[in-house]
Design an enzyme around this catalytic site. Structure first.
Site, mmCIF file in Angstrom:
data_model
loop_
_atom_site.group_PDB
_atom_site.id
_atom_site.type_symbol
_atom_site.label_atom_id
_atom_site.label_comp_id
_atom_site.label_asym_id
_atom_site.label_seq_id
_atom_site.Cartn_x
_atom_site.Cartn_y
_atom_site.Cartn_z
ATOM 1 N N LYS A 56 -1.972 2.892 -10.861
ATOM 2 C CA LYS A 56 -3.113 1.999 -10.554
ATOM 3 C C LYS A 56 -3.472 1.103 -11.753
ATOM 4 C CE LYS A 56 -5.231 4.692 -6.861
ATOM 5 N NZ LYS A 56 -4.560 5.999 -6.990
HETATM 6 O O1 6AU Z 1 -4.310 14.081 -0.304
HETATM 7 P P1 6AU Z 1 -5.112 14.123 -1.585
HETATM 8 O O2 6AU Z 1 -6.560 13.776 -1.386
HETATM 9 O O3 6AU Z 1 -4.959 15.427 -2.332
HETATM 10 O O4 6AU Z 1 -4.472 13.042 -2.570
HETATM 11 C C1 6AU Z 1 -4.473 11.674 -2.275
HETATM 12 C C2 6AU Z 1 -3.714 10.916 -3.338
HETATM 13 C C3 6AU Z 1 -4.288 10.995 -4.727
HETATM 14 C C4 6AU Z 1 -5.013 9.675 -4.928
HETATM 15 O O5 6AU Z 1 -4.940 9.229 -6.278
HETATM 16 C C5 6AU Z 1 -4.259 8.717 -3.996
HETATM 17 O O6 6AU Z 1 -3.685 9.534 -2.978
HETATM 18 N N1 6AU Z 1 -5.083 7.662 -3.361
HETATM 19 C C6 6AU Z 1 -4.732 6.300 -3.461
HETATM 20 C C7 6AU Z 1 -3.443 5.821 -3.895
HETATM 21 C C8 6AU Z 1 -2.214 6.375 -3.404
HETATM 22 O O7 6AU Z 1 -3.324 4.830 -4.540
HETATM 23 C C9 6AU Z 1 -5.592 5.314 -2.990
HETATM 24 C C10 6AU Z 1 -6.741 5.684 -2.263
HETATM 25 O O8 6AU Z 1 -7.476 4.838 -1.746
HETATM 26 N N2 6AU Z 1 -7.002 7.016 -2.108
HETATM 27 C C11 6AU Z 1 -6.204 8.006 -2.620
HETATM 28 O O9 6AU Z 1 -6.505 9.193 -2.406
HETATM 29 O O10 6AU Z 1 -3.221 11.121 -5.648
#
Ligand code: 6AU
Length: 261
Positions: free
Chosen positions: A94
């Protein structure tokens, strides 16, 4: 034709970024649109997990800066697993700074992300310079960017205008843009770009720190997700391998339902 009803294999020819082409190809061949968010803090935990679930995923997403015991050989082993199981590596860095700083963060420092990540996540907030910098630092033939156009977290400050301007900024850098991190299918129409959607769980609807979860049905069938990021839904499960298969099957079933109209 609407992007969301075209099968992945038909979207390959619309893609202008090579990583997008590879990802469509992997999804169509392995029949999986699951991206594992391997948010673990020890290298053995990540590598052991990938040994078990590598065959079920199209991509692994890392947060390299949360690893306690990082060493260069970790990325060598990560790459070997990616080759063996045919998945891509997305470093969820990011980036969100001025272009000059981001080009250093991408290629230098402890992690040298540009040497091993197939693609990275990038915020549009600083303006076009961030993409210009990555365009200059990346080997554009083999690398890609997922630009954040929406977030899954409660109360995030992204507006409709920010989202639209993010998508139009990306159109000038078509060779490096793999797709968008977003939640809704109206974000973009181009069938050559990939909608990467995080915030997915089968069992919970949120965590204690503002993360909001939706179901596979909601994100894939209604909201147009192409690649679906699952972290704790798999990593925190008693049996991550069994759970990875459950997510893979549920997400693929939803994709088939979507393209079948
Ligand atoms: O399924 P989780 O909640 O354990 O993990 C979700 C993952 C985390 C966040 O840093 C990422 O997805 N993420 C991102 C990304 C991929 O950029 C954007 C967002 O809006 N929400 C999010 O959770 O590693």
């Amino acid at each position: 034709m609407e992007r969301v009803i075209l099968p992945y294999e038909k979207r390959i020819d619309f893609a202008t970024n090579l990583v997008a082409r590879q990802l469509f190809n992997i999804m169509a061949t392995k029949k999986t649109n699951l991206c594992l968010s391997a948010d673990l803090t020890m290298t053995t935990g990540i590598l052991d997990l990938l040994e078990k679930v590598g065959e079920h995923i199209c991509m692994v997403k890392t947060h390299i800066d949360i690893i306690d015991d990082f060493r260069d050989d970790f990325v060598v082993r990560l790459k070997q697993l990616a080759d063996r199981f045919n998945f891509l590596i997305l470093e969820d860095r990011k980036y969100a700074d001025i272009g000059h700083t981001v080009s250093l963060q991408y290629s230098k420092g402890l992690y040298k992300i540009g040497e091993w990540a197939d693609c990275v996540t990038v915020h549009s907030l600083p303006g076009e310079g961030i993409l210009k910098a990555l365009n200059g630092s990346m080997n554009c033939i083999t690398k890609g960017v997922f630009l954040l156009a929406e977030m899954s977290s409660e109360g995030n400050l992204i507006t409709q205008q920010y989202k639209q301007e993010t998508v139009s900024m990306a159109s000038k850098y078509a060779n490096i843009i793999t797709g968008f991190v977003c939640q809704n299918k109206d974000t973009f129409q181009n069938p050559g770009l990939i909608q990467l959607t995080p915030g997915v769980q089968l069992e919970c609807s949120k965590d204690d720190l503002g993360q909001i979860y939706k179901t596979p049905e909601k994100v894939v069938v209604e909201n147009g997700a192409d690649v679906i990021v699952v972290g704790r839904g798999i990593t925190a499960a008693k049996n991550p391998e069994v759970q990875a298969v459950a997510y893979k099957d549920a997400l693929w079933k939803c994709y088939i339902k979507r393209i079948s109209g």
